[in-house]
Design a protein around this motif. Structure first.
Motif, mmCIF file in Angstrom:
data_model
loop_
_atom_site.group_PDB
_atom_site.id
_atom_site.type_symbol
_atom_site.label_atom_id
_atom_site.label_comp_id
_atom_site.label_asym_id
_atom_site.label_seq_id
_atom_site.Cartn_x
_atom_site.Cartn_y
_atom_site.Cartn_z
ATOM 1 N N ALA A 1 -4.781 -9.289 -0.344
ATOM 2 C CA ALA A 1 -4.612 -7.852 -0.128
ATOM 3 C C ALA A 1 -4.159 -7.132 -1.388
ATOM 4 O O ALA A 1 -4.662 -6.054 -1.723
ATOM 5 C CB ALA A 1 -3.627 -7.596 1.013
ATOM 6 N N ALA A 2 -3.195 -7.701 -2.106
ATOM 7 C CA ALA A 2 -2.706 -7.073 -3.334
ATOM 8 C C ALA A 2 -3.804 -7.025 -4.389
ATOM 9 O O ALA A 2 -3.960 -6.025 -5.104
ATOM 10 C CB ALA A 2 -1.496 -7.823 -3.866
ATOM 11 N N LEU A 3 -4.579 -8.096 -4.490
ATOM 12 C CA LEU A 3 -5.685 -8.121 -5.447
ATOM 13 C C LEU A 3 -6.704 -7.044 -5.104
ATOM 14 O O LEU A 3 -7.159 -6.307 -5.990
ATOM 15 C CB LEU A 3 -6.352 -9.499 -5.429
ATOM 16 N N TYR A 4 -7.064 -6.927 -3.832
ATOM 17 C CA TYR A 4 -8.070 -5.941 -3.418
ATOM 18 C C TYR A 4 -7.587 -4.519 -3.660
ATOM 19 O O TYR A 4 -8.361 -3.641 -4.047
ATOM 20 C CB TYR A 4 -8.421 -6.141 -1.946
ATOM 21 N N MET A 5 -6.303 -4.259 -3.422
ATOM 22 C CA MET A 5 -5.780 -2.919 -3.656
ATOM 23 C C MET A 5 -5.758 -2.573 -5.144
ATOM 24 O O MET A 5 -6.110 -1.454 -5.533
ATOM 25 C CB MET A 5 -4.390 -2.784 -3.041
ATOM 26 N N ASN A 6 -5.372 -3.530 -5.970
ATOM 27 C CA ASN A 6 -5.395 -3.277 -7.409
ATOM 28 C C ASN A 6 -6.806 -3.006 -7.905
ATOM 29 O O ASN A 6 -7.029 -2.137 -8.756
ATOM 30 C CB ASN A 6 -4.798 -4.464 -8.172
ATOM 31 N N ALA A 7 -7.766 -3.750 -7.371
ATOM 32 C CA ALA A 7 -9.162 -3.544 -7.763
ATOM 33 C C ALA A 7 -9.640 -2.157 -7.344
ATOM 34 O O ALA A 7 -10.289 -1.443 -8.124
ATOM 35 C CB ALA A 7 -10.052 -4.620 -7.152
ATOM 36 N N ALA A 8 -9.329 -1.761 -6.112
ATOM 37 C CA ALA A 8 -9.757 -0.450 -5.626
ATOM 38 C C ALA A 8 -9.156 0.671 -6.468
ATOM 39 O O ALA A 8 -9.855 1.620 -6.855
ATOM 40 C CB ALA A 8 -9.359 -0.289 -4.161
ATOM 41 N N ALA A 9 -7.859 0.559 -6.759
ATOM 42 C CA ALA A 9 -7.185 1.598 -7.526
ATOM 43 C C ALA A 9 -7.734 1.713 -8.945
ATOM 44 O O ALA A 9 -7.735 2.799 -9.537
ATOM 45 C CB ALA A 9 -5.681 1.329 -7.563
ATOM 46 N N ALA A 10 -8.205 0.589 -9.486
ATOM 47 C CA ALA A 10 -8.725 0.574 -10.859
ATOM 48 C C ALA A 10 -10.232 0.794 -10.921
ATOM 49 O O ALA A 10 -10.807 0.871 -12.017
ATOM 50 C CB ALA A 10 -8.375 -0.760 -11.529
ATOM 51 N N GLY A 11 -10.896 0.840 -9.765
ATOM 52 C CA GLY A 11 -12.345 0.984 -9.749
ATOM 53 C C GLY A 11 -13.053 -0.278 -10.199
ATOM 54 O O GLY A 11 -14.132 -0.213 -10.798
ATOM 55 N N LYS A 12 -12.464 -1.436 -9.894
ATOM 56 C CA LYS A 12 -13.016 -2.711 -10.327
ATOM 57 C C LYS A 12 -13.454 -3.539 -9.110
ATOM 58 O O LYS A 12 -13.414 -3.060 -7.976
ATOM 59 C CB LYS A 12 -11.975 -3.481 -11.144
ATOM 60 N N LYS A 13 -13.872 -4.803 -9.340
ATOM 61 C CA LYS A 13 -14.381 -5.664 -8.278
ATOM 62 C C LYS A 13 -13.458 -6.857 -8.058
ATOM 63 O O LYS A 13 -12.920 -7.418 -9.018
ATOM 64 C CB LYS A 13 -15.780 -6.181 -8.643
ATOM 65 N N ALA A 14 -13.324 -7.248 -6.785
ATOM 66 C CA ALA A 14 -12.473 -8.402 -6.469
ATOM 67 C C ALA A 14 -13.017 -9.134 -5.251
ATOM 68 O O ALA A 14 -13.691 -8.558 -4.396
ATOM 69 C CB ALA A 14 -11.035 -7.963 -6.212
ATOM 70 N N ASP B 1 0.801 -1.223 0.000
ATOM 71 C CA ASP B 1 0.000 0.000 0.000
ATOM 72 C C ASP B 1 0.835 1.274 0.000
ATOM 73 O O ASP B 1 0.308 2.369 -0.231
ATOM 74 C CB ASP B 1 -0.966 0.006 1.185
ATOM 75 N N ARG B 2 2.135 1.167 0.222
ATOM 76 C CA ARG B 2 2.973 2.375 0.245
ATOM 77 C C ARG B 2 3.020 3.090 -1.090
ATOM 78 O O ARG B 2 3.248 4.300 -1.159
ATOM 79 C CB ARG B 2 4.402 2.018 0.694
ATOM 80 N N GLN B 3 2.810 2.353 -2.167
ATOM 81 C CA GLN B 3 2.886 2.957 -3.496
ATOM 82 C C GLN B 3 1.833 4.040 -3.706
ATOM 83 O O GLN B 3 1.992 4.911 -4.574
ATOM 84 C CB GLN B 3 2.709 1.871 -4.569
ATOM 85 N N TYR B 4 0.755 4.026 -2.910
ATOM 86 C CA TYR B 4 -0.331 4.977 -3.114
ATOM 87 C C TYR B 4 -0.115 6.298 -2.380
ATOM 88 O O TYR B 4 -0.870 7.250 -2.577
ATOM 89 C CB TYR B 4 -1.659 4.348 -2.684
ATOM 90 N N GLY B 5 0.892 6.359 -1.522
ATOM 91 C CA GLY B 5 1.193 7.598 -0.830
ATOM 92 C C GLY B 5 0.083 8.080 0.084
ATOM 93 O O GLY B 5 -0.117 9.295 0.236
ATOM 94 N N LEU B 6 -0.634 7.169 0.689
ATOM 95 C CA LEU B 6 -1.765 7.542 1.542
ATOM 96 C C LEU B 6 -1.289 8.039 2.908
ATOM 97 O O LEU B 6 -0.311 7.528 3.449
ATOM 98 C CB LEU B 6 -2.687 6.333 1.731
#
Length: 235
Positions: free
Chosen positions: A186-199, A120-125
């Motif tokens: 976790a990685a799948l869920y983060m990729n989905a969230a960032a792309a606006g998709k479902k996982a 999650d660090r890649q998102y700079g949250l």
């Protein structure tokens, strides 16, 4: 190669379905394609990460291996969401139980995914991101499990970065009520969230690393995997 968006997946645009099932093992993807899909065609064999697209109950479905760990599923799910226009990815795999109420042969529907990674660090949250599944997929998967009389648990899993954990940290996660440990959600869920998709991640429980419960037999594993696959296909 023309119309091939990434170096890791050789499928051309249009050969990947909007709905994708991702087991970790590419040979599991081949098994699902041969036994559950009609008119299945191999659309990827780059690095032997087999992927197939076919039909299930009149709908186009792709099933493709993800490999093991957040780095591997992170690459493939990112490319499928962002370059191949996938809308839904459902991870199907195995997990180790962390609490007494979860037993081998049960199914876990991962509502959330704690993790011990730096993904999650890649998102700079300005805080800690909590990866969660799509609620509609969670709800549908649980309803299907109930209809099929499959013992399913909904809740948190731990996405662990390492398989052989020298720190023996699993008991701490167990005290927080985390149901099971796996390595990809976790990685799948983060990729989905960032792309606006479902996982969604659905796992069958094979053992309990805290109590030393042995892995289920190959025959039992096939039965529980069948339960999980049918839930994922119908979700």
């Amino acid at each position: 190669m023309a119309n091939v968006p990434t170096p890791h997946i050789k499928a051309k645009m249009g050969e990947i379905a909007e709905k994708i099932l991702m087991p970790g093992d590419p040979l599991r993807a081949k098994f699902i394609a041969e036994n559950y899909l009609s008119d299945a065609v191999c659309v990827n064999d780059t690095r032997n990460m087999l992927g197939f697209t076919g039909n299930y109950k009149g709908s186009k479905v792709t099933v493709m291996g993800s490999g093991m760990g957040v780095s591997s599923i992170g690459i493939y799910s990112y490319e499928l969401f962002n370059f191949y226009e996938a809308e839904t990815i459902i991870r199907i795999g195995t997990a180790g139980a962390l609490v007494p109420q979860v037993q081998p042969r049960d199914v876990i529907i991962a509502q959330g995914a704690c993790h011990d990674t730096n993904v999650d660090r890649q998102y700079g949250l300005p805080g800690t991101y909590a990866p969660i599944a799509d609620f509609g997929l969670v709800k549908r998967a649980y309803e299907l499990a109930t209809e099929k009389n499959i013992k399913a648990h909904v809740g948190n899993v731990l996405t662990g970065e390492v398989y052989y954990d020298a720190s023996n940290s699993l008991s701490a996660w167990s005290k927080m009520g985390v149901l099971a440990v796996e390595m990809e959600a976790a990685a799948l869920y983060m990729n989905a969230a960032a792309a606006g998709k479902k996982a969604l991640c659905i796992c069958t429980v094979t053992n309990n690393p805290l109590t030393g419960t042995e892995d289920i037999t190959p025959e039992e594993r096939e039965k529980t995997l069948t339960d999980m696959i049918t839930i994922a296909l119908d979700a």
